[in-house]
Write a protein that holds these residues in place. Structure first.
Motif, short mmCIF file in Angstrom:
data_model
loop_
_atom_site.label_atom_id
_atom_site.label_comp_id
_atom_site.label_asym_id
_atom_site.label_seq_id
_atom_site.Cartn_x
_atom_site.Cartn_y
_atom_site.Cartn_z
N VAL A 209 17.31 -56.36 23.10
CA VAL A 209 16.39 -55.30 22.69
C VAL A 209 17.00 -54.45 21.57
CG1 VAL A 209 15.30 -53.14 23.45
CG2 VAL A 209 15.12 -55.20 24.86
N GLY A 210 18.27 -54.06 21.71
CA GLY A 210 18.92 -53.26 20.67
C GLY A 210 19.02 -54.00 19.34
N THR A 211 19.28 -55.31 19.40
CA THR A 211 19.38 -56.10 18.16
C THR A 211 18.03 -56.18 17.45
OG1 THR A 211 21.12 -57.43 19.16
CG2 THR A 211 20.03 -58.33 17.22
N VAL A 212 16.97 -56.48 18.21
CA VAL A 212 15.64 -56.56 17.61
C VAL A 212 15.18 -55.20 17.11
CG1 VAL A 212 13.21 -57.09 18.07
CG2 VAL A 212 15.01 -58.56 19.00
N ALA A 213 15.46 -54.15 17.85
CA ALA A 213 15.02 -52.81 17.46
C ALA A 213 15.72 -52.33 16.20
CB ALA A 213 15.29 -51.83 18.61
N ALA A 214 16.92 -52.79 15.93
CA ALA A 214 17.67 -52.34 14.75
C ALA A 214 17.19 -52.98 13.47
CB ALA A 214 19.16 -52.65 14.94
N LYS A 215 16.34 -53.98 13.54
CA LYS A 215 15.94 -54.74 12.36
C LYS A 215 15.28 -53.89 11.28
CE LYS A 215 15.73 -58.96 10.64
NZ LYS A 215 15.29 -58.58 9.31
N PRO A 216 14.46 -52.87 11.59
CA PRO A 216 13.83 -52.11 10.53
C PRO A 216 14.79 -51.37 9.61
CG PRO A 216 12.68 -51.75 12.58
CD PRO A 216 13.92 -52.51 12.90
N TRP A 217 16.02 -51.18 10.00
CA TRP A 217 16.95 -50.43 9.15
C TRP A 217 17.56 -51.28 8.05
CZ3 TRP A 217 20.00 -48.03 13.80
CH2 TRP A 217 19.19 -47.07 14.43
N ARG A 218 17.21 -52.56 7.96
CA ARG A 218 17.97 -53.47 7.10
C ARG A 218 17.84 -53.15 5.62
NH1 ARG A 218 15.16 -57.62 4.63
NH2 ARG A 218 12.95 -57.77 5.13
N ARG A 219 16.76 -52.49 5.20
CA ARG A 219 16.57 -52.26 3.77
C ARG A 219 17.32 -51.04 3.26
NH1 ARG A 219 12.72 -55.25 1.24
NH2 ARG A 219 11.48 -56.61 2.58
N ARG A 220 17.86 -50.25 4.13
CA ARG A 220 18.63 -49.08 3.70
C ARG A 220 20.08 -49.27 4.12
NH1 ARG A 220 13.94 -47.56 5.37
NH2 ARG A 220 14.59 -47.31 7.53
N PRO A 221 21.03 -49.03 3.19
CA PRO A 221 22.44 -49.25 3.52
C PRO A 221 22.91 -48.26 4.57
CG PRO A 221 22.24 -48.13 1.41
CD PRO A 221 20.86 -48.54 1.81
N PRO A 222 23.85 -48.64 5.42
CA PRO A 222 24.42 -47.72 6.41
C PRO A 222 25.07 -46.52 5.73
CG PRO A 222 25.01 -49.99 6.90
CD PRO A 222 24.38 -50.00 5.55
N VAL A 223 25.15 -45.44 6.47
CA VAL A 223 25.67 -44.19 5.91
C VAL A 223 27.10 -44.36 5.40
CG1 VAL A 223 26.24 -41.80 6.44
CG2 VAL A 223 24.17 -42.82 7.39
N LEU A 224 27.94 -45.07 6.13
CA LEU A 224 29.35 -45.18 5.77
C LEU A 224 29.66 -46.38 4.89
CD1 LEU A 224 30.99 -44.33 9.23
CD2 LEU A 224 30.64 -42.81 7.27
N ALA A 225 28.63 -47.13 4.47
CA ALA A 225 28.89 -48.35 3.70
C ALA A 225 29.58 -48.06 2.37
CB ALA A 225 27.58 -49.11 3.47
N GLY A 226 29.10 -47.03 1.67
CA GLY A 226 29.71 -46.71 0.37
C GLY A 226 31.17 -46.32 0.47
#
Length: 743
Positions: A650-667
């Motif tokens: 459930v957590g994996t499927v629910a996280a899918k909508p965030w894929r188009r925005r980079p994570p906060v700490l990625a930069g």
């Protein structure tokens, strides 16, 4: 100032912790008890107290050493000792700046001529002076006397390396001596204009009468006074307003080109809003002539090129040590055209000093500027110096090249190595070794680390089936696009060691984060944890619905959300809510971890997905490693808690909508990775100060203040930035071998 604040914070923290821990340790040692939450850590109390004492002693020592410098008090600009202490700091800075420059090696009189047409004189608005032709200044004239004749308002022009900064340093020393003898004279402050940028916006402490442009200049000026001379901003502002400062501004040409033309109106407004004392500005002649507006100063002087007779007289005065340099210049007329400034004369002297004429001729005459600078770099790096830290030629040249590239691109003439990467600070600096290590070593190791760490925690807590769920989720996520990595071939030093370090570090970080997440779920209780997770997931889906206007996209998001809600309701109605909440948290974290690793290389290398390769084996290998470690540690693989498995999915499927925005700490993590790889491959130093001292001792950098270094000259910096570092390093190695064979 910032160092002093850091030391004060360290002292307060260490002393406070010691005062808390010491009574507890004594109480336990005499048969008492510690607070319940500290019981597991009682054995660490005395070692920790020892570490805190050591930190306190070291910090106090640094503070005492720093206090040896005279302090300018911020309480009042009229403190009796403020002027004396400021002059002492200025004198120390000027001495260090002079000692670290090439000009300290060669004393040669500079010929000057006045150029009255280069500036707009204050009275020119009313009366046009008759004499506008260049006029030679007597050779014996002192720069301070020339400055006095020009009403303490002067522009110094010259070609690159002509000695503009040297003259300004000499003027600063003379004005400082006069200010020490006469309290009514202003205090000279030498400032590098390269650090000024026309920042937008205003701040609360700006003078309301200043325009935004002038306010940014005054803020920069006050910061430089505080950072370089220890003059607090309130004192600096008062002295600036009362005309108690003489501004010596070096390097108008080193300001970012779009901002250069703004200096003239800034100085004009500064003159109206503040009581400006003596002022001098230096600039390259060619750059000044391109400015749309001339500076409004009383006069200007131009440094004439060195004549052949001046150079020959200097060679004759030094003697046989410069026979090699004299031979080089006599054999090539084109070289005369290069050696027309103090900088180029110093470069030639350092390149050929002590070398026999036959050695110079045998190696070929440096008849081009590039070859002369190559010879200079080879010679200064090949000679033994007093610094204890030594570097091989490849490492030294790579680091100098990287510093030169960065400072020319991003930071004027400063060489301070950034401890953290600035946003897009290295974009465009694509190096084969670094790119290979990023894509072929670090990314596989990080993918394996995320998979191994999360899988290991889930196996230990909920059994093998939960671990398989995490591994499967990681495999699915890494397989989906985007794929930002590339297939790069090559070899790099110690890549196996680097892979192991990244894997272990990433695995440890993942374990810590996942354990913390499980602990947080336990602490909040299942209902609160599920409520928080529901709010986060619902918020992300709401954002997606707002951003996307495609109805088919919205339909897919709605179906996914419905599946998440249905699966959650079934799991909660049949099983343990805490296990389900923990699984959801781990699924969300694994999804974010995989997405973050995917985004790392895109900070400095454009992605070409069609040239990528599969990362699935590395993710699978991480899961296998987790099972091996779990078995070795005696974990219980069997577990009936299927709610955790459903929660992970459930957590994996629910996280899918965030894929188009980079994570906060990625930069920040991407820049940290690139910065670390630059150090790993030798392009940046691990020990910054040691390398800067090494380069300064070899006349490539100059020590310009406390913790501040600059390239010995912009021409040297530009030559290093444009060179091929490994080819130049090979030349340095050949020169080292020649010197060793000659012994």
């Amino acid at each position: 100032m910032r160092d002093g604040l850091v030391r004060a914070v360290v002292l307060v923290v260490t002393v406070s912790l010691t005062l808390v821990l010491l009574p507890i340790a004594i109480n336990v040692g005499t048969g008492g008890t510690a607070p319940a939450f500290l019981e597991p850590y009682v054995g660490l109390a005395w070692p920790l107290i020892g570490v805190l004492w050591a930190a306190t002693i070291v910090t106090a020592f640094l503070e005492v050493r720093n206090r040896r410098l005279p302090v300018v008090s911020s309480r009042s600009a009229d403190q009796p000792r403020n002027r004396t202490n400021a002059l002492a700091r200025i004198d120390r800075y000027l001495s260090e700046r002079r000692a670290g420059s090439l000009a300290s090696r060669t004393r040669i009189a500079l010929a000057l001529e006045e150029h009255p047409d280069a500036v707009v004189r204050p009275y020119d608005l009313l009366v046009q002076p008759l004499d506008r032709e260049p006029r030679r200044v007597p050779n014996e004239a002192d720069i301070a006397n020339v400055f006095d004749e020009l009403q303490d308002s002067m522009l110094i022009l010259g070609a690159p390396g002509a000695g503009k900064t040297t003259l300004l340093l000499e003027l600063a020393r003379n004005l400082a001596e006069q200010a020490q003898a006469d309290d009514s004279l202003p205090i000279p402050v030498l400032l590098d204009l390269a650090g000024w940028t026309t920042q937008s916006g205003r701040q609360s402490d700006d003078d309301p009468n200043d325009s935004a442009l002038l306010a940014s200049f005054v803020r920069w000026l006050l910061y430089e006074l505080s950072d370089r001379y220890g003059i607090p901003a309130p004192v600096g502002r008062t002295w600036l307003r009362d005309g108690r400062l003489a501004l010596l501004l070096d390097g108008l040409d080193e300001i970012n080109e779009p901002d250069r033309a703004k200096l003239a109106p800034v100085l004009e407004e500064l003159r109206h809003n503040y009581l400006i004392g003596p002022i001098a500005v230096t600039c390259r002649t060619a750059d000044y002539e391109r400015l749309p507006n001339q500076l409004r100063l009383y006069g200007a002087v131009h440094i004439r090129p060195l004549t052949r007779q001046q150079v020959l007289d200097y060679f004759a005065a030094v003697g046989s040590a410069l026979d090699g340099a004299r031979t080089a210049i006599e054999q090539d007329d084109e070289l005369w055209d290069l050696v027309n400034s103090p900088l180029m004369l110093n470069v030639m002297i350092l390149a050929y000093q002590g070398r026999a004429p036959e050695d110079v001729l045998a190696g070929g005459v440096a008849d081009l500027r590039r070859e002369l600078f190559d010879t200079y770099i080879c010679e200064v790096l090949a000679r033994n110096r007093k610094t204890a830290r030594q570097y091989d030629a490849k490492t030294a040249v790579r680091r100098l090249w990287c510093l030169a590239w960065w400072t020319r691109s991003r930071a004027g003439d400063r060489t301070a190595v950034p401890r953290w990467m600035t946003p897009n600070g290295w974009f465009g600096l694509s190096l084969p070794d670094v790119d290979y290590l990023t894509h072929a070593v670090c990314l596989p190791a990080l993918f394996a680390a995320v998979s191994a760490g999360a899988t290991l925690v889930m196996i230990a807590q909920y059994g093998a089936l939960a671990g398989l769920a995490v591994a499967g989720a990681a495999l699915l996520l890494v397989h989906l696009r985007p794929h930002s990595w590339q297939r790069l071939t090559g070899r790099a030093p110690d890549r196996g060691l680097l892979f192991a370090l990244v894997l272990l570090t990433g695995m440890a970080a993942t374990v810590l984060v996942t354990v913390a997440a499980l602990g947080l779920v336990e602490l909040l209780t299942a209902k609160v944890a599920l409520a928080v997770e529901a709010v986060v997931i619902a918020g992300s889906y709401a954002v997606e619905f707002v951003i996307f206007h495609d109805n088919s996209r919205r339909l897919l998001l709605g179906l996914r959300l419905a599946a998440v809600v249905a699966a959650s309701w079934i799991a909660l109605s049949l099983g343990d809510a805490t296990s389900f909440a923990s699984g959801v948290a781990i699924g969300l974290l694994v999804a974010q971890g995989i997405r973050m690793v995917k985004s790392l290389p895109t900070d400095h290398l454009p992605a070409t997905p069609d040239k990528g390769w599969r990362m699935d084996p590395w993710v699978g290998g991480g899961a296998v490693l987790a099972f091996i470690v779990a078995v070795a540690l005696g974990a219980e693989l069997a577990s009936p808690q299927l709610e955790a498995v459903v929660g992970v999915l459930v957590g994996t499927v629910a996280a899918k909508p965030w894929r188009r925005r980079p994570p906060v700490l990625a930069g920040p993590l991407s820049r940290l990775l690139h910065d670390s790889l630059l150090r790993w491959t030798g392009y940046l130093p691990w020990h910054r100060r040691a390398f800067l001292r090494y380069a300064a001792d070899r006349y490539v950098l100059a020590h310009t203040g406390r913790g501040e270094y600059a390239f010995i000259h912009l021409l040297v910096r530009d030559h290093l930035a444009e060179c091929a570092p490994d080819e130049l390093a090979a030349k340095v190695d050949r020169r080292i071998a020649e010197r060793a064979a000659a012994r």
